[in-house]
Design a protein around this motif. Structure first.
Motif, PDB file in Angstrom:
ATOM      1  N   LEU A 172      40.602  35.767  39.251  1.00 42.76           N
ATOM      2  CA  LEU A 172      39.715  35.385  40.279  1.00 42.76           C
ATOM      3  C   LEU A 172      39.324  36.188  41.375  1.00 42.76           C
ATOM      4  O   LEU A 172      38.035  36.091  41.945  1.00 42.76           O
ATOM      5  N   LEU A 173      40.222  37.063  41.753  1.00 42.94           N
ATOM      6  CA  LEU A 173      39.666  38.050  42.855  1.00 42.94           C
ATOM      7  C   LEU A 173      38.663  39.114  42.463  1.00 42.94           C
ATOM      8  O   LEU A 173      37.986  39.325  43.260  1.00 42.94           O
ATOM      9  N   GLN A 176      35.452  36.185  41.345  1.00 43.67           N
ATOM     10  CA  GLN A 176      34.996  35.153  42.232  1.00 43.67           C
ATOM     11  C   GLN A 176      35.019  35.285  43.645  1.00 43.67           C
ATOM     12  O   GLN A 176      34.591  34.594  44.301  1.00 43.67           O
ATOM     13  N   SER A 177      35.871  36.297  43.993  1.00 44.96           N
ATOM     14  CA  SER A 177      36.134  36.463  45.540  1.00 44.96           C
ATOM     15  C   SER A 177      34.941  37.603  45.952  1.00 44.96           C
ATOM     16  O   SER A 177      34.590  38.130  45.383  1.00 44.96           O
TER      17      SER A 177
END
Lengths: 298, 298
Positions: A172-173, A176-177
């Protein structure tokens, strides 16, 4: 084409692996990317047939034994969890009705733990495969992945376990971040990884600020994106090792998984003075499916 | 339609706010969702004109003062950071060439910190707005949000600051991770929040496993998704408070922001025995833009 006596299936969230089997002997192997995450319940049987129909013998019923997320509530058919402590493979396989009379499908159950609340689905079969060749193992297994499992084994049973969302946080990091702008899609840097690991183990509470510093260091100093990736990995695995300390401290630890995912864990544990044994996860699932079938287990 | 003497603009990642101004008096206000995250550099001027063209006086140049992510490297025009310690608003506004001769656009710089590496863009203008009415404030400001800022203020200057990615982690985990299946889109539960807060403050290293337990508790016990949301919020804010302890312990803390984002921080600090003052962030940006304009600042 060899016909299968039975078919072993590891049906995970993102991938599918199938083996045409004769006893414990592999006749053929196939892989697909039609994981549980992409399928509605009605798509499982057609997907299975698309991959394995030529392994079936006309007029005969072929046994199909499935482990993994296909048994989740949102999968093909729910196979309820078995509560620990218990053996990793045991009774509770669920029979699935199929439209095709040549198929006799059963899905293996996962494991659950009441306090702290935890579940696994698929890893129990890898553990069964490991214990099939190491029945006297007493220690800790670590299965790194999207949801890394730390598992206490004693007397052939899973005594307790704990799941860390480290792999999913990393994905995610890094993609997507805001950190996606500063983190390379691949590569590693051992020195940066070690430094970040130590930072996170000594100050786990600083995670959310250490993460933002990855972005700031890129903006202010042009920090190398590969170094940023190594630092992100080190911070998250360091946080996990700090939380999992009771699992590995002074324990015999075996890492199960592909080299790409076990490597940073092996390196991280070595930094803590612990030499972990590494076992390829490739063959463990199949060994576990064989063990589950030949025991009075499934 | 009143014509503006000047136009104040807060151009963030996801939103845009504009005020038609006469001195420090607001003639009109508008909002848009055309934030920096949706715009290419060439789209800024047309977007500004679409919102504010009727505020311009024919044949006259109108000053436009912009703060926020429009000044990022990937925004309209980069406005370099000013290193702390420094006043929150100061020299360094960057003039932007425009095609329309009626516009004179300047973008305010953000702030940077070398060790630990950190940056802010937009919050410095809120801080300037706060200090415009509280010039003698000596203490800590906390600006909760996607990237929460803790800011040490002394003698009218930002001495140091630290950013925590808490809001972004909450958004990613609640909407993009496996937890999205177990976390409600809204609602709160004060008792569950407090318990999770305490868990994270006392065991920050357990974050990645505590997160997965949210999923497991849903699967095993049918945990209420609203409670899961409260627990997720409590775990992440607890981790932040553990990491930010040197900022708030024994300090005078003022929370700046909208009620929805400051509420859980106020409650969390109250649990630690600290009564934080809360100031609405609504008016702070505009006050800061006015201060930057009327000082010899911009």
């Amino acid at each position: 084409m060899d016909k299968a006596e039975w078919i072993a299936v590891d049906w995970g969230t993102s991938t599918l692996r199938l083996w045409a089997m004769q006893g414990d002997r592999v006749l053929a192997e196939r892989r697909g990317d039609d994981g549980m995450g992409r399928l509605d319940p009605g798509q499982y049987e057609p997907t299975l047939l698309r991959h394995a129909e030529d392994w079936l013998t006309p007029g005969r019923v072929t046994e199909v034994l499935v482990c993994g997320m296909a048994g989740a509530r949102t999968g093909w058919h729910e196979a309820p969890y078995r509560p620990v402590p218990c053996t990793p493979a045991g009774p509770g396989a669920v029979s699935v009705d199929t439209a095709d009379p040549r198929l006799s499908v059963r899905i293996l159950p996962g494991l659950s733990q009441a306090r702290p609340a935890d579940v696994m689905r698929g890893e129990e079969t890898q553990i069964a495969g490991f214990l099939a060749s190491r029945p006297r193992f007493d220690g800790v297994l670590c299965l790194p992945g999207t949801h890394t499992k730390w598992v206490q084994i004693s007397a052939g049973e899973v005594v307790s376990f704990r799941t860390f969302m480290t792999g999913e946080l990393f994905a995610l990091l890094s993609t997507q971040s805001v950190l996606r702008l500063s983190v390379a899609p691949g590569g590693s840097d051992a020195a940066v990884f070690r430094q970040a690991l130590g930072d996170a183990i000594s100050r786990p509470e600083s995670l959310a600020s250490a993460l933002f510093s990855l972005r700031a260091a890129h903006l202010l100093e042009g920090q190398d994106p590969v170094a940023a990736r190594a630092r992100l990995s080190g911070l998250l695995i360091g946080l996990e090792l700090a939380g999992a300390r009771p699992w590995w401290l002074g324990a015999q630890v075996v890492l199960i998984g592909a080299a790409g995912v076990t490597d940073p864990y092996r390196a991280a544990l070595a930094e803590q003075g612990l030499t972990a044994e590494v076992v390829s996860g490739e063959s463990m699932v199949l060994a576990g499916l064989c063990a589950a079938r030949t025991g009075d287990l499934a």
